[in-house]
Every structure is written in structure tokens, then in C-alpha cells.
Enzyme design. Structure first.
Site, short mmCIF file in Angstrom:
data_model
loop_
_atom_site.label_atom_id
_atom_site.label_comp_id
_atom_site.label_asym_id
_atom_site.label_seq_id
_atom_site.Cartn_x
_atom_site.Cartn_y
_atom_site.Cartn_z
N HIS A 285 0.83 -1.21 0.00
CA HIS A 285 0.00 0.00 0.00
C HIS A 285 0.86 1.26 0.00
O HIS A 285 0.64 2.20 -0.78
CB HIS A 285 -0.91 -0.05 1.22
N LYS A 292 2.81 6.19 -7.18
CA LYS A 292 1.77 6.91 -7.92
C LYS A 292 2.03 8.41 -7.89
O LYS A 292 1.88 9.09 -8.90
CB LYS A 292 0.38 6.63 -7.30
#
Ligand code: W6P
Length: 418
Positions: A285, A292
Site C-alpha cells: 500500500h 503513484k
């Protein structure tokens, strides 16, 4: 009214932290006794933690606490609390209630050698007086438990209940974000942003802990049973493998979002295979979230037509005695120093997300690559949960370095108050 009295009562008990190492020790060779003992612990600990949250939500300044979404979240916590305390337990029901009444401050819910441990259905082994510390509470260490129907059906219905609780709370982060937006629209701003920030950090940290405890118990009980795994904890988490996975996923999302044929490259530098004890899903995560952000910065700085010439993102993994650090460096133009604190705030990010997306949709709050989102502050909480941290250092006009520090000793205490 009556429920709220119970909640206030439970909120007076201190929360009990559980470290990664304790979870691994406790779940290493699970037996019916393990599940029974774990159920007893969680059957006390979860209502206490939930009660603390209800109380805090209830004590928020009206301008925030009265927002419909905040009330919705509070009701979920209260409902979960109620489900747990109403679930009958073969042990906790009678003795514990009286021990609750007799204690005023900082009671030990499982004091050594109290009658509530001498369950008729449970046959104590010769190690009866050895105990396994979990936080500051102690459990007597039964080796053999007679799997009587009441014990087994209790264990089974307890797992089902906490799995239901976990599912109910899935939309908490998005609903709280809605609540913050409702509050901002009201603009009676009686609360300082820093206070909202602190409240949410605590609130989400607590949520991570509760979900970790439920997820761990459920995974120990139901499987899948994999080599080197104890519940959701992998005792030999391989950073390189996880980074590789996160790189592939982040690049794919990036290509999809910007309609690129080829996302910026990510070069990984890793000295061999580094294995340590961690929760792979947490690690994935965090690395995915950082990548990103870096990919987005690079693509938006150079534009979609730069395709084959994007400067690569560098991912460096280092390991020392104490820390494993993952550094992710991009040349996405960086942030001004004044912009760094803002990256960690929940208030700002919701505003941004709303302003940047005219068709901003609550249900698609976690749209991939969209804005800063809650991804960074939540990732930092995940890092801190097991004694790590997440830091950003930026060179405005050039790029950003993100440092993800992970504690490799894995014995840090669970943070319950920040
Ligand atoms: C940026 C902004 C940011 C946040 C987090 C991680 C990487 C980056 N790069 O430009």
C-alpha cells in the site's frame, strides 16, 4: 442512553497495545486454545477501543461533530460496540462484569489467577501458571483445551461478529472525508486545522490498529495458511518482491489514467534479498502510493507526449541494523518547502480533490492518481504503526525524494495515542 453509559464506562479503560512480535508469538502455532484466548482478549479490547472512538467523536466541537457523515461514522462505532458486548461469552459474561464494577482506574481485565480463567470447559495444562504477556494483560497458558461445543461455537460466532464489524467500517475513511467537506462548507470553523489534523491522525491510526487485530485474528482462523505467514504477517517479507509488484501496478494505473503507452521507468536498486517481518499488504500500500505520486509528478511535469524520454524514477532499498529504508526519487519538479506540510493534511487534500475534480464523486473518492488524496497521510500512519516513518524532501524545480523508514526490530509498541 443506556448504551451510551456503557460506552462511557468502557472508554475509561486503557487500550492495550499489541506489537508485531507479540502477534507473531501468539499466533505461531494456533490451536483451539489460541483462538479461544485471542477471542477473550479481543472481546474486551475491541469494545474498549471502539468506545474510545465514540467518546472522541462525541466530544468534537459541534461544528464538526454535528455533520451528518460524522454522526453516521459514530453510529457505526456504537453499533459495533453493542454487537460485541451483547455477544455472549462462556467466560466473560459474569466474572468480568463484576470485575468491571469493582475497578475504578486502570483495571487489569485478565489479572493472573482470577476465577474467570478457571473455566470449567478448559483443562489447564501443567503450565497453568505460566502466562503470555499481551500488552499489560496476562493470559494463563493453557496447552490443552477441551473443544467443547460451547467453546467452539463461541469462537466461531466471535470471528463472524468481528468480520462483520470490519466490513461495516470499510467506508469510514471516505465517510469521514465527506464529513470534513460538510464541515468546510458550513464554514463556522470553530476548529483550527491543526486540531482537525491531530484528531484525524489519531482516529485513523486507531482504525489501522483495530483492523489489524481483526484481520490478524480472522486470517489465523480462516487461512489461507501459507509458508512463512502468521495470519497477515509474513515473517520473511521480501522487500524487493513487494517493490517490484508495486512498481508494475503503479505503472499500469499510470498508463491507464493518462492514456500512455509507456509510463516512466522505475529503476530499482536493491542489495540482494532483504527479508524481514512485516505485513506485506501494508508495505505494498505504502510503496504503491508513493510511486503513484512520483509517476504523476513526472508525467504532469513533462506532459503525455514525452513518453519515451521521461526521467526514470529511482527506488533505492537500504538496510541497516535498525532500519530498512526505501527511497523513491522522482524528477517531477518538486514542491516548494512551504508545500510540504500541506501534503500531510486531510483538510487541504479534500479541498484540493474537490476543486481539481469538478465532477468530484464521493463514491469514487479513491480514484487512482487523482490529486494527493488521503494516500500520503494514511501511508505515513501505516509506516508509524509498526515504528517506522515516512518523510518527504523536495527540491523545488527539480524533484522529490520520499523516504520510507521501516523498523526491522519489529518490537516497537503499538501506538495508541499520538
Ligand atoms: C511529488 C510530490 C510527491 C509526493 C509524494 C511522493 C512523491 C512526490 N513527488 O512531486
Amino acid at each position: 442512553p443506556q448504551l451510551y453509559e456503557k460506552i462511557k464506562h468502557f472508554a475509561r479503560f486503557p487500550q492495550t497495545g499489541v506489537s508485531l512480535r507479540q502477534m507473531v508469538m501468539f499466533g505461531q502455532k494456533p490451536s483451539p486454545a489460541t483462538f479461544f484466548k485471542a477471542s477473550q482478549f479481543l472481546h474486551e479490547e475491541l469494545p474498549i477501543r471502539l468506545a474510545h472512538r465514540v467518546k472522541e467523536l462525541d466530544e468534537l466541537p459541534r461544528s464538526l461533530g454535528d455533520m451528518p457523515s460524522i454522526i453516521k461514522v459514530k453510529n457505526w462505532y456504537a453499533q459495533s460496540f453493542q454487537e460485541l458486548i451483547e455477544l455472549p461469552s462462556p467466560v466473560l459474561s459474569t466474572e468480568l462484569k463484576s470485575s468491571f464494577r469493582n475497578q475504578t482506574k486502570s483495571p487489569k481485565l485478565f489479572p493472573q489467577s482470577t476465577p474467570n480463567l478457571a473455566v470449567p470447559q478448559v483443562k489447564p495444562s501443567k503450565n497453568y501458571h505460566q502466562s503470555v504477556p499481551i500488552g499489560h494483560r496476562y493470559f494463563n497458558n493453557y496447552e490443552n483445551i477441551e473443544c467443547t461445543p460451547p467453546i467452539l461455537s463461541y469462537t466461531e460466532s466471535f470471528v463472524k461478529t468481528i468480520e462483520g464489524v470490519k466490513r461495516r467500517h470499510d467506508p469510514v475513511v471516505t465517510t469521514m472525508a465527506q464529513g470534513i467537506m460538510e464541515y468546510k462548507q458550513h464554514r463556522k470553523s470553530s476548529m483550527i486545522d491543526a486540531d482537525v489534523q491531530q484528531f484525524l491522525d489519531r482516529f485513523y491510526m486507531s482504525r489501522i490498529g483495530i483492523r489489524m487485530l481483526i484481520g490478524q485474528h480472522s486470517a489465523l482462523y480462516r487461512g489461507p495458511f501459507m509458508r512463512n505467514y502468521v495470519g497477515v504477517i509474513c515473517t520473511r517479507t521480501n522487500i524487493k518482491d513487494i517493490a517490484q509488484d508495486a512498481i508494475a501496478n503503479a505503472r499500469f494505473i499510470c498508463e491507464d489514467y493518462y492514456g500512455l503507452f509507456k509510463a516512466p521507468e522505475v529503476q530499482m536498486f536493491c542489495p540482494g534479498d532483504i527479508e524481514f517481518m512485516y505485513v506485506p499488504s501494508h508495505l505494498n500500500h505504502m510503496v504503491f502510493e508513493l510511486l503513484k505520486n512520483s509517476l504523476r509528478a513526472v508525467v504532469e511535469r513533462f506532459g503525455p507526449d514525452y513518453e519515451d524520454d521521461y526521467p526514470p524514477i529511482k527506488l533505492v532499498i537500504a538496510h541497516g541494523k535498525e532500519d530498512i529504508t526505501i527511497k523513491i526519487s522522482d524528477e517531477g519538479g518538486g514542491l516548494p518547502r512551504s508545500g510540504i506540510p500541506v501534503v500531510w493534511t486531510y483538510m487541504y487534500t479534500t479541498a484540493q480533490a474537490q476543486e481539481l475534480e469538478p465532477e468530484f464523486n464521493k463514491s469514487e473518492f479513491k480514484a487512482p492518481m487523482a490529486g494527493f488524496g488521503y494516500g500520503l497521510p494514511i501511508s505515513r500512519l501505516y509506516a508509524r504503526y509498526f515504528g517506522g516513518d515516512l518523510k518527504l524532501i523536495s527540491m523545488e524545480g527539480y524533484g522529490t525524494d520520499a523516504y520510507l523508514h521501516l523498523n526491522r526490530l519489529s518490537n516497537s509498541d503499538e501506538p495508541l495515542i499520538m
